[in-house]
Design an enzyme around this catalytic site. Structure first.
Site, mmCIF file in Angstrom:
data_model
loop_
_atom_site.group_PDB
_atom_site.id
_atom_site.type_symbol
_atom_site.label_atom_id
_atom_site.label_comp_id
_atom_site.label_asym_id
_atom_site.label_seq_id
_atom_site.Cartn_x
_atom_site.Cartn_y
_atom_site.Cartn_z
ATOM 1 N N TYR A 128 16.285 56.937 39.952
ATOM 2 C CA TYR A 128 16.061 58.470 39.151
ATOM 3 C C TYR A 128 15.982 57.961 37.711
ATOM 4 O O TYR A 128 16.062 56.919 37.251
ATOM 5 C CB TYR A 128 18.195 58.588 38.766
ATOM 6 N N ARG A 131 19.062 55.394 35.626
ATOM 7 C CA ARG A 131 19.583 54.481 36.319
ATOM 8 C C ARG A 131 18.854 53.622 36.933
ATOM 9 O O ARG A 131 18.274 53.864 37.802
ATOM 10 C CB ARG A 131 20.354 55.000 36.098
ATOM 11 N N CYS A 147 27.281 48.134 56.814
ATOM 12 C CA CYS A 147 26.389 47.647 55.875
ATOM 13 C C CYS A 147 25.406 48.967 55.817
ATOM 14 O O CYS A 147 23.973 48.669 56.740
ATOM 15 C CB CYS A 147 26.185 46.144 55.442
ATOM 16 N N ASP A 307 26.025 55.741 56.049
ATOM 17 C CA ASP A 307 24.517 55.774 55.919
ATOM 18 C C ASP A 307 23.709 55.941 57.550
ATOM 19 O O ASP A 307 24.700 55.067 58.119
ATOM 20 C CB ASP A 307 23.566 55.640 55.405
HETATM 21 C C1 LIG Z 1 24.037 55.148 43.731
HETATM 22 C C2 LIG Z 1 22.844 54.964 43.187
HETATM 23 C C3 LIG Z 1 22.295 54.543 41.743
HETATM 24 C C4 LIG Z 1 23.653 55.550 40.927
HETATM 25 O O1 LIG Z 1 24.153 56.484 41.125
HETATM 26 P P1 LIG Z 1 25.037 56.936 40.257
HETATM 27 O O2 LIG Z 1 25.306 58.321 41.269
HETATM 28 O O3 LIG Z 1 25.215 57.364 38.878
HETATM 29 O O4 LIG Z 1 26.561 56.842 40.716
HETATM 30 C C5 LIG Z 1 21.500 54.347 41.109
HETATM 31 N N1 LIG Z 1 20.111 53.894 41.837
HETATM 32 C C6 LIG Z 1 20.274 54.031 43.336
HETATM 33 C C7 LIG Z 1 19.016 53.883 43.591
HETATM 34 C C8 LIG Z 1 21.514 54.119 44.016
HETATM 35 O O5 LIG Z 1 21.240 54.288 45.098
#
Ligand SMILES: *Cc1c(COP(=O)(O)O)cnc(C)c1O
Length: 384
Positions: A128, A131, A147, A307
């Site tokens: 994203y 983040r 897992c 998953d």
């Molecule tokens: C889950 C995840 C996040 C965080 O996602 P949120 O919806 O903000 O909790 C960030 N990067 C990756 C690769 C993820 O799998």
């Protein structure tokens, strides 16, 4: 404050004594309450499980064969919660392998969320814009049989953090669009207080990083690790925690005390739950879990469709089932007790929230909505 009144399940001391007896070590509460002792005395071998549980043939084969593909380990604390006579015990299904792990189901993949393809530096997944997911360790206190990272976790595939950290921090420093860092693994809370403090300090020193969170199953697998010193480190760096619980039986008085220490220490707590067949795929199981979490001041955050990890088909429900369960929760209990149901889109699409249709249609700014009872209501936009 003692938590007996709040927690749902407690493990009798006699079962702990039994577990120690079976492991061939004397029961000593001081040892039992020491997280390093718990880690040293994890159950990893068939002979140990054999002594503790009435194993099925499938579990016996799982412990012999599946453990070569994906490590088996269970803390004595968590093992004491397993019903020794019931192969369908929801705790047991999460950590004791069966020979079903050797089966390949339709859609199974080794890296379902496509994390390896989105890695920018080893262990740093930038999917994203704002983040990143930072895989700091590849070990856990115990190994969940479903897992999503079994390809990495416990496999010695990930370089030690010491060798990756400079490159990871340099990447984060350069990428000023990253405001949120999620530490996961493996379980970051297995790092020493000092190492964690240093790592969080270096991340906090980067101006554009506003939000730090850690994904961990430690409060459930190893509540002993939640010491006042650890809470101080987490508080100092203003960290949020995403915990992982799947069944209300995990919410013991010890777990309640660990959550209390965290909540009292000012750490915001969320929970990520995986929908698992035979473990929590009923309205009662989910409601009891989510209500139990709220009592511990833990907010259910996500409910994950399991998953499609290689060898986990026996633990997956259908999406249809998940949608029905969620429809029976929303509106029927506290909004805080209802997480967002998501599918982490195979192939690296990220998390996609899913729910049964609540929008029946819209025309000329008039929205037709279905409420929790199945009745229809309309909402009119101010502008048409
Ligand atoms: C889950 C995840 C996040 C965080 O996602 P949120 O919806 O903000 O909790 C960030 N990067 C990756 C690769 C993820 O799998």
């Amino acid at each position: 404050m003692k938590q007996e009144a709040f927690a749902s399940y407690s493990v009798e001391t006699t079962r702990r004594e039994e577990v120690c007896g079976l492991l061939g070590v004397p029961y000593d509460p001081d040892h039992w309450n020491d997280w390093r002792w718990q880690m040293r005395h994890r159950l990893t071998r068939l002979e140990q499980f054999e002594r503790l549980l009435d194993l099925t043939e499938s579990e016996r084969r799982g412990l012999l064969l599946a453990s070569e593909k994906f490590s088996v380990a269970v803390t004595p604390e968590f093992a004491a919660l397993i019903d020794p006579h019931d192969p369908g015990c929801p705790i047991r299904l999460q950590v004791v392998p069966t020979e079903n792990e050797l089966l390949v189901s339709p859609g199974d993949m080794t890296d379902p969320c496509g994390e390896d393809d989105s890695s920018v530096v080893e262990g740093l997944v930038h999917r994203y814009p704002d983040r990143v997911l930072f895989l700091v360790l590849d070990t856990c206190a115990a190994y969940c049989r479903y897992c999503t990272r079994s390809r990495l976790v416990s496999q010695g595939e990930l370089e030690p953090l010491g060798r990756r950290i400079d490159a990871a921090l340099a990447y984060l420093q350069q990428h000023t669009e990253v405001r949120d860092v999620l530490l996961s693994g493996g379980d970051p809370l297995l790092m020493s207080d000092h190492t964690l403090d240093q790592l969080l300090g270096r991340l906090r020193a980067i101006d554009h990083i506003e939000f730090l969170r850690i994904g961990t199953r430690i409060p459930g697998f190893l509540p002993q690790r939640i010491t006042p010193e650890l809470v101080r480190v987490l508080r100092k760096h203003r960290v949020w925690l995403s915990l992982h619980f799947c069944h209300v039986k995990e919410l013991t008085p010890e777990v309640a005390e660990a959550c209390d220490r965290l909540a009292d220490g000012g750490i915001p707590l969320g929970c990520q739950t995986v929908l698992l067949k035979g473990v929590n795929d009923s309205v009662e199981a989910l409601r009891d879990l989510f209500h139990g979490l709220l009592k511990l001041r833990v907010r259910p955050y996500y409910l994950y469709q399991a998953d499609p990890v290689l060898g986990t088909g026996h633990l997956r429900t259908t999406v249809e089932k998940g949608l029905e369960l969620m429809a029976q929760l929303r509106g029927h209990t506290t909004g805080y007790a209802v997480p967002t149901y998501v599918i982490d889109a195979p192939g690296g699409g990220g998390k996609v929230p899913v729910q049964q249709d609540t929008i029946l249609g819209h025309e000329d700014g008039v929205w037709s909505l279905r409420n929790w009872q199945g009745r229809t209501y309309t909402y009119e936009d101010v502008e048409r």
